[in-house]
Design an enzyme around this catalytic site. Structure first.
Site, short mmCIF file in Angstrom:
data_model
loop_
_atom_site.label_atom_id
_atom_site.label_comp_id
_atom_site.label_asym_id
_atom_site.label_seq_id
_atom_site.Cartn_x
_atom_site.Cartn_y
_atom_site.Cartn_z
N ARG A 151 5.00 -3.23 -11.83
CA ARG A 151 5.35 -4.65 -11.91
C ARG A 151 4.11 -5.54 -11.97
NH1 ARG A 151 10.57 -6.17 -8.41
NH2 ARG A 151 10.53 -7.84 -9.92
N ILE A 152 3.08 -5.21 -11.17
CA ILE A 152 1.86 -6.03 -11.23
C ILE A 152 1.13 -5.76 -12.53
CG2 ILE A 152 -0.37 -6.50 -10.14
CD1 ILE A 152 0.94 -5.83 -7.45
N GLU A 261 -11.59 -0.56 4.85
CA GLU A 261 -11.54 -2.01 5.08
C GLU A 261 -11.36 -2.30 6.56
OE1 GLU A 261 -8.53 -3.69 2.57
OE2 GLU A 261 -9.53 -3.09 0.72
N HIS A 279 -10.07 -8.50 -0.15
CA HIS A 279 -8.64 -8.15 -0.23
C HIS A 279 -7.77 -9.42 -0.18
CE1 HIS A 279 -5.79 -4.53 0.42
NE2 HIS A 279 -5.20 -5.46 -0.30
N ALA A 282 -2.91 -11.01 -1.80
CA ALA A 282 -1.70 -11.69 -1.32
C ALA A 282 -2.01 -13.02 -0.65
CB ALA A 282 -0.96 -10.79 -0.33
#
Length: 529
Positions: A151-152, A261, A279, A282
């Site tokens: 989807r991305i 991370e 990151h 979102a």
């Protein structure tokens, strides 16, 4: 009656509270403060978190009434899903909340790397006017390779098409016809590496994709390549990328994710041709609002005893007790089906036979699709988006029920038709009082094997010595066989070996087995979480 208590452990969008509505007692705490969290969680029915609050065995043990943990976002690294499942606590997230934000960031990183935005900005703020040093390149009429057309990946492809780019993609689980409808040409990974001027990675992080872009792959690209990874850290080997950038074998990179991370100290950060962000995929107001609203709705459903489509472990809802044990089995069958098929089927039938068909078994169709897609798409697959994933890929899906089941009390089969017209099928059942899971059929062969974490299937021409050969190769590779079954259509015809093993079989051992027994088909399945 008192209202159910919902604990909000981190700052969330105000829309989250609005979406919860007036039916709950809303409490707050600082989830990053461990002692405050453990005290606050003791008597609540639900908790909403982002990424700073750690919900582990200790927190779950302290939560005496907890029904649901809701993560307002996609990742679940801070939630021990296995421990929650063992505690009977549902875990939900917001799997589609950030897809637009993530796609836009990937495009932003590509533009920033192509036009040297970060070093030019730093130089100017340092009093240096260096126009000639930071001459960039246009995206217009260049070829961009999308690695992973989920989807991305699709959103990125659409946006870059608007820049006048030629879009190619590598994704073995997307049909060429579906890609062509989007104006995307499907190619092999080698062809994508050779043709791309820009490359953007959009794959899930799995044992198969870890290190997918490494030294060998980066040796095949153009020296002018701009590479972007805003998917998951580790898919692109960071040391190999550093070497390629340092030696001028690729031009630039844009990175939002890293193998470990938080990452604040990497050799990549020393390079002027790397633009990096912490990151942020979102990290937009819109994504956070979508995430908050989505998990608030899931909490409402969970606390009212209804089916929660975005649950990633324990499935709530009005599901008959006789149907519930079949849900995890069906999801595993879906994952095995995809591994056996090696591609997305054009038609998938979820066949349910036996006594459970007197109940509503629609949830088993959803479980099958969740399993079919969970290992091959970038985003988190849930009961709500699995049918959408099938529709996006042009997959026709049917639920077939039949009250009669001659050989088993209940039987669940996933059967699919591939692009070349061939069929793949796998069937399972639950046996005994303990409802133990068994695989009982693979592509028409009768088997009886437990769906353990690591499975393998080898199809070959029936002849003496093949079982010993398979065992010998696995022994040399240090892989212990937990269970094995050999079946055939007739003497001297085709045979199938079905294996459960204690550890994943190395790719080199699979290839050695394929050559040694002249296998028609070799498939390995990893059901480990």
């Amino acid at each position: 009656m008192s209202k159910p208590a919902v604990l909000i452990a981190e700052e969330l969008s105000p829309a989250t509270i609005d979406a919860l509505g007036p039916d709950f007692e809303i409490r707050t705490c600082n989830g990053a403060d461990r002692s405050e969290l453990l005290a606050a969680i003791s008597d609540v029915d639900a908790i909403l978190v982002r990424s700073a609050t750690k919900i582990d065995e200790e927190a779950l043990a302290a939560a005496k009434r907890l029904t649901v943990v809701a993560r307002a976002g996609v990742g679940l690294d801070n939630v021990d899903v296995k421990a929650a499942t063992q505690s009977g606590v549902m875990v939900v997230n917001a799997p589609t909340s950030n897809i637009v934000s993530a796609a836009e960031l990937a495009v932003a990183l590509m533009l920033a790397a192509a036009r040297h935005i970060a070093p030019a900005n730093a130089a100017l703020k340092n009093g240096e006017w260096k126009r000639s040093r930071y001459t960039g390149i246009e995206l217009y009429e260049k070829t961009v390779g999308i690695v992973g057309l989920g989807r991305i990946g699709v959103l990125v492809a659409q946006r870059l098409s608007s820049f006048g780019m030629r879009v190619i993609a590598y994704d073995p689980y997307v049909q060429a016809g579906r890609a062509a409808q989007m104006g995307v040409r499907l190619v092999s990974l080698d062809d994508l590496l050779a043709e791309s001027d820009f490359m953007s990675v959009h794959l899930p992080k799995t044992p198969e994709t870890l290190g997918l872009i490494s030294e060998d792959e980066l040796a095949k690209v153009k020296p002018s390549l701009v590479l972007v990874n805003a998917a998951r850290g580790g898919i692109v080997d960071e040391q190999a990328l550093y070497n390629a950038l340092k030696e001028g074998r690729i031009a630039a990179a844009g990175l939002d994710v890293f193998a470990k991370e938080p990452c604040t100290d990497s050799p990549l950060f020393e390079l002027e041709n790397v633009v990096a962000t912490p990151h942020l995929g979102a990290s937009t107001d819109e994504a956070q609002e979508k995430a908050g609203i989505a998990v608030a709705r899931s909490v409402r459903l969970a606390l009212s005893g209804e089916l929660v489509p975005d649950a990633v472990n324990v499935q709530g809802g009005v599901i008959a007790e006789d149907v519930r044990p079949g849900i995890p089995l069906t999801e595993k069958l879906g994952r095995i089906f995809t591994a056996l098929a090696g591609e997305v089927a054009q038609q998938i039938d979820v066949e349910v036979r036996g006594e459970i068909t007197q109940y509503d078994v629609k949830v088993l169709e959803l479980a099958a699709l969740k399993g079919v897609f969970c290992d091959i798409v970038e985003e988190q697959v849930s009961y709500v988006n699995a049918p959408l994933l099938a529709a996006e890929r042009g997959v026709a899906v049917r639920l077939v029920t039949e009250g009669e089941s001659p050989d088993h009390r209940n039987l669940i089969t996933i059967r699919g038709t591939l692009g070349n017209g061939s069929q793949v099928s796998v069937s399972g059942t639950l046996i005994g009082i303990a409802q133990r899971e068994r695989i009982v059929e693979v592509d028409g062969y009768d088997v009886d094997i437990e769906p353990t974490e690591h499975l393998a299937f080898f199809r070959y021409t029936d002849r003496p010595g093949m079982v010993g050969t398979v065992g010998g190769v696995l022994g040399q590779a240090g892989v212990n066989i937990a269970g094995m079954q050999v079946c055939r259509d007739h003497q001297g015809g085709h045979a199938l070996v079905a294996l459960s093993v204690d550890d994943a079989i190395p790719p080199s051992a699979l290839e050695e087995i394929r050559v040694a027994i002249d296998a028609v088909e070799v498939r390995a399945v990893n059901l480990a979480e």
